[in-house]
Design a protein around this motif. Structure first.
Motif, PDB file in Angstrom:
ATOM      1  N   PRO A 289      -1.709  43.145  25.421  1.00 37.62           N
ATOM      2  CA  PRO A 289      -0.658  44.520  25.466  1.00 37.62           C
ATOM      3  C   PRO A 289      -0.065  45.068  24.068  1.00 37.62           C
ATOM      4  CG  PRO A 289       0.147  42.233  25.445  1.00 37.62           C
ATOM      5  CD  PRO A 289      -1.209  41.980  25.545  1.00 37.62           C
ATOM      6  N   GLY A 290      -0.372  46.494  24.018  1.00 36.79           N
ATOM      7  CA  GLY A 290       0.071  47.066  22.867  1.00 36.79           C
ATOM      8  C   GLY A 290      -1.185  47.304  22.068  1.00 36.79           C
ATOM      9  N   LEU A 291      -2.288  46.765  22.663  1.00 32.07           N
ATOM     10  CA  LEU A 291      -3.689  47.185  21.909  1.00 32.07           C
ATOM     11  C   LEU A 291      -4.659  47.980  22.692  1.00 32.07           C
ATOM     12  CD1 LEU A 291      -4.843  46.206  19.196  1.00 32.07           C
ATOM     13  CD2 LEU A 291      -5.894  44.657  20.450  1.00 32.07           C
ATOM     14  N   ASP A 308       4.760  50.149  14.891  1.00 31.01           N
ATOM     15  CA  ASP A 308       5.882  49.276  14.605  1.00 31.01           C
ATOM     16  C   ASP A 308       5.190  47.892  14.466  1.00 31.01           C
ATOM     17  OD1 ASP A 308       5.538  48.695  17.171  1.00 31.01           O
ATOM     18  OD2 ASP A 308       7.679  48.367  17.611  1.00 31.01           O
ATOM     19  N   ILE A 309       3.846  47.421  15.027  1.00 27.54           N
ATOM     20  CA  ILE A 309       3.564  46.060  14.790  1.00 27.54           C
ATOM     21  C   ILE A 309       2.293  46.230  14.018  1.00 27.54           C
ATOM     22  CG2 ILE A 309       4.418  45.481  16.970  1.00 27.54           C
ATOM     23  CD1 ILE A 309       1.616  45.615  18.365  1.00 27.54           C
ATOM     24  N   ALA A 310       1.673  47.368  13.830  1.00 33.22           N
ATOM     25  CA  ALA A 310       0.314  47.567  12.825  1.00 33.22           C
ATOM     26  C   ALA A 310       0.181  46.476  11.756  1.00 33.22           C
ATOM     27  CB  ALA A 310      -0.271  48.854  12.675  1.00 33.22           C
ATOM     28  N   LEU A 313       0.563  42.656  12.259  1.00 34.00           N
ATOM     29  CA  LEU A 313      -0.808  42.422  12.810  1.00 34.00           C
ATOM     30  C   LEU A 313      -1.903  42.294  11.558  1.00 34.00           C
ATOM     31  CD1 LEU A 313      -3.022  41.492  14.917  1.00 34.00           C
ATOM     32  CD2 LEU A 313      -3.178  43.885  15.422  1.00 34.00           C
ATOM     33  N   VAL A 314      -1.887  43.250  10.696  1.00 36.06           N
ATOM     34  CA  VAL A 314      -2.800  43.129   9.689  1.00 36.06           C
ATOM     35  C   VAL A 314      -2.567  41.840   8.608  1.00 36.06           C
ATOM     36  CG1 VAL A 314      -3.616  44.378   7.547  1.00 36.06           C
ATOM     37  CG2 VAL A 314      -3.577  45.492   9.582  1.00 36.06           C
ATOM     38  N   ALA A 315      -1.270  41.852   8.403  1.00 37.49           N
ATOM     39  CA  ALA A 315      -0.877  40.659   7.413  1.00 37.49           C
ATOM     40  C   ALA A 315      -1.400  39.524   8.243  1.00 37.49           C
ATOM     41  CB  ALA A 315       0.845  40.657   7.400  1.00 37.49           C
ATOM     42  N   HIS A 316      -0.968  39.204   9.610  1.00 31.22           N
ATOM     43  CA  HIS A 316      -1.421  38.202  10.457  1.00 31.22           C
ATOM     44  C   HIS A 316      -2.802  37.657  10.210  1.00 31.22           C
ATOM     45  CE1 HIS A 316      -1.756  35.230  13.981  1.00 31.22           C
ATOM     46  NE2 HIS A 316      -2.740  36.273  14.194  1.00 31.22           N
ATOM     47  N   LEU A 317      -3.705  38.837  10.474  1.00 31.75           N
ATOM     48  CA  LEU A 317      -5.026  38.497  10.596  1.00 31.75           C
ATOM     49  C   LEU A 317      -5.619  38.116   9.187  1.00 31.75           C
ATOM     50  CD1 LEU A 317      -6.482  41.661  12.372  1.00 31.75           C
ATOM     51  CD2 LEU A 317      -6.358  39.443  13.272  1.00 31.75           C
ATOM     52  N   ARG A 352      -4.161  35.214  19.101  1.00 36.23           N
ATOM     53  CA  ARG A 352      -3.045  34.268  18.797  1.00 36.23           C
ATOM     54  C   ARG A 352      -1.891  35.504  18.408  1.00 36.23           C
ATOM     55  NH1 ARG A 352      -6.826  30.786  16.777  1.00 36.23           N
ATOM     56  NH2 ARG A 352      -6.960  32.141  14.705  1.00 36.23           N
ATOM     57  N   PHE A 353      -1.903  36.534  17.668  1.00 36.51           N
ATOM     58  CA  PHE A 353      -0.713  37.291  17.328  1.00 36.51           C
ATOM     59  C   PHE A 353      -0.112  37.716  18.381  1.00 36.51           C
ATOM     60  CE2 PHE A 353       0.736  41.699  16.695  1.00 36.51           C
ATOM     61  CZ  PHE A 353       1.526  41.348  15.542  1.00 36.51           C
ATOM     62  N   PHE A 354      -0.904  38.354  19.546  1.00 37.64           N
ATOM     63  CA  PHE A 354      -0.102  38.860  20.742  1.00 37.64           C
ATOM     64  C   PHE A 354       0.323  38.008  21.821  1.00 37.64           C
ATOM     65  CE2 PHE A 354      -2.590  42.531  19.397  1.00 37.64           C
ATOM     66  CZ  PHE A 354      -1.796  43.553  19.605  1.00 37.64           C
ATOM     67  N   ASN A 355      -0.224  36.458  21.704  1.00 40.91           N
ATOM     68  CA  ASN A 355       0.188  35.511  22.655  1.00 40.91           C
ATOM     69  C   ASN A 355       1.475  34.760  21.781  1.00 40.91           C
ATOM     70  OD1 ASN A 355      -1.506  36.140  24.678  1.00 40.91           O
ATOM     71  ND2 ASN A 355      -3.093  34.838  23.768  1.00 40.91           N
ATOM     72  N   ALA A 356       1.590  34.908  20.691  1.00 38.53           N
ATOM     73  CA  ALA A 356       2.803  34.231  20.050  1.00 38.53           C
ATOM     74  C   ALA A 356       4.311  34.460  20.566  1.00 38.53           C
ATOM     75  CB  ALA A 356       2.758  34.419  18.581  1.00 38.53           C
TER      76      ALA A 356
END
Length: 356
Positions: A289-291, A308-310, A313-317, A352-356
């Motif tokens: 979702p959102g990708l 608003d999530i980009a 997401l980069v920081a999470h990765l 993992r980011f999207f399922n958190a």
């Protein structure tokens, strides 16, 4: 996760670096070729390793001559300056590297006006738009002298039929044709896979539609530095003068040319592995979702992400050991230092980011 045979540190080996195919490290075979390279002084024209690379690439791509450059930016600029004079104009795409990502060098240093056009969805410049923007011979206008294309462009392969039609259009209007072929061999490998045949032959077919081609060796081909400009002897003589003016005259450059020559001989066909891994990555990211994932044609995967999530997401990765680039459009680039395990790790980190 790092498939390279070089001696990277443990810390580096734990990172899946998908920012660009420029991050590759020289392989053991490439390092050996560099160490064994016979050297001279290329400013005097007597470095045998530089001369061998130039002759080999010119012959393979069907040109009279070639010139080794430190960077693709310099190679493209020297080409534009060889084709155009002050007050001339070149037609180029809005997202072409020569226009958008090379510091405005053609205008600033070459006094060459760009005429940027919007790309079609396949990365091409519509033929009608090209023709409509060729200026008449009138003192009010810059003189349109050159059509500059890029292949691959954003990872997309320009169709062979389009190259033929664009080339014929340019010839009909007296325009020279330059190709930024930074990832020429990615395009050639994709063409060979689709149509059958040899990627070197496909590269030669692509180049047959252009008066000059710049080929980068520090991207997917895995060399640490270097590009080569190919063209007629007369054009290369003009480009040589510009290279000197721009500070590109190097001395014992054969150490670098040997790396590029090794890449030309040993690391072209393996680009198909990068393309397969890009497809694997894209498939693993679909449905989140959102990708929105764009199907890759070569080794570059683009994903549209809600603005608003980009950044999050980069920081999470990065925290998960995966490096990527992008603000609201993420870019992942596969290369010889990323293997299937690394791609799978990147997929899992995104999920993992999207399922958190």
């Amino acid at each position: 996760m790092n498939a390279s045979t070089n001696t990277a540190t443990d810390a580096r080996a734990t990172v899946v670096d998908l920012r660009s195919d420029t991050v590759t490290q020289p392989s053991a075979g490439m390092r050996a070729a560099m160490a064994a390279a016979p050297l001279g002084d290329d400013v005097f024209g007597d470095d045998p390793s530089v001369n061998a690379l130039q002759a080999a690439l010119a012959e393979r791509l069907g040109f009279e001559a070639a010139l080794f450059m430190p960077t693709g930016t310099q190679s493209n600029l020297c080409a534009l300056m060889a084709h155009c004079q002050r007050g001339d104009e070149y037609i180029v795409g809005q997202f072409a590297h020569t226009y958008r990502w090379e510091g405005g060098g053609a205008a600033v240093l070459g006094s060459i006006q760009p005429q940027p056009l919007n790309h079609a969805p396949d990365g091409s410049l519509p033929l009608a738009d090209i023709e409509a923007n060729i200026k008449p011979d009138d003192a009010h206008f810059a003189r349109t002298r050159l059509l500059a294309l890029e292949n691959t462009i954003g990872g997309k392969v320009l169709p062979m039929g389009y190259l033929a039609d664009a080339s014929e259009l340019a010839r009909r209007h007296g325009l020279a044709r330059h190709l930024d072929g930074a990832r020429l061999f990615n395009a050639a490998v994709a063409v060979a896979a689709a149509e059958g045949g040899d990627p070197y032959a496909a590269a030669r077919r692509i180049c047959g539609h252009f008066d000059s081609v710049s080929v980068c060796f520090s991207k997917g081909l895995g060399a640490p530095v270097g590009s080569v400009l190919c063209g007629s002897r007369e054009l290369i003589q003009r480009a040589h003068r510009s290279r000197k003016m721009l500070g590109g005259g190097m001395r014992q450059a054969g150490v670098l040319a040997a790396a590029a020559h090794y890449a030309l001989d040993h690391q072209v066909r393996r680009l198909a592995e990068d393309h397969a891994l890009a497809s694997r990555l894209a498939e693993g990211l679909r449905g989140l979702p959102g990708l929105t994932v764009e199907a890759p044609q070569t080794n570059i995967v683009f994903c549209d992400v809600d603005r608003d999530i980009a950044a999050k997401l980069v920081a999470h990765l990065k925290a998960q050991g995966v490096l990527a680039t992008g603000l609201y459009k993420l870019r992942f680039v596969t290369h010889l230092d990323v293997d299937a395990a690394g791609v799978d790790h990147a997929i899992a980190a995104v999920r993992r980011f999207f399922n958190a």
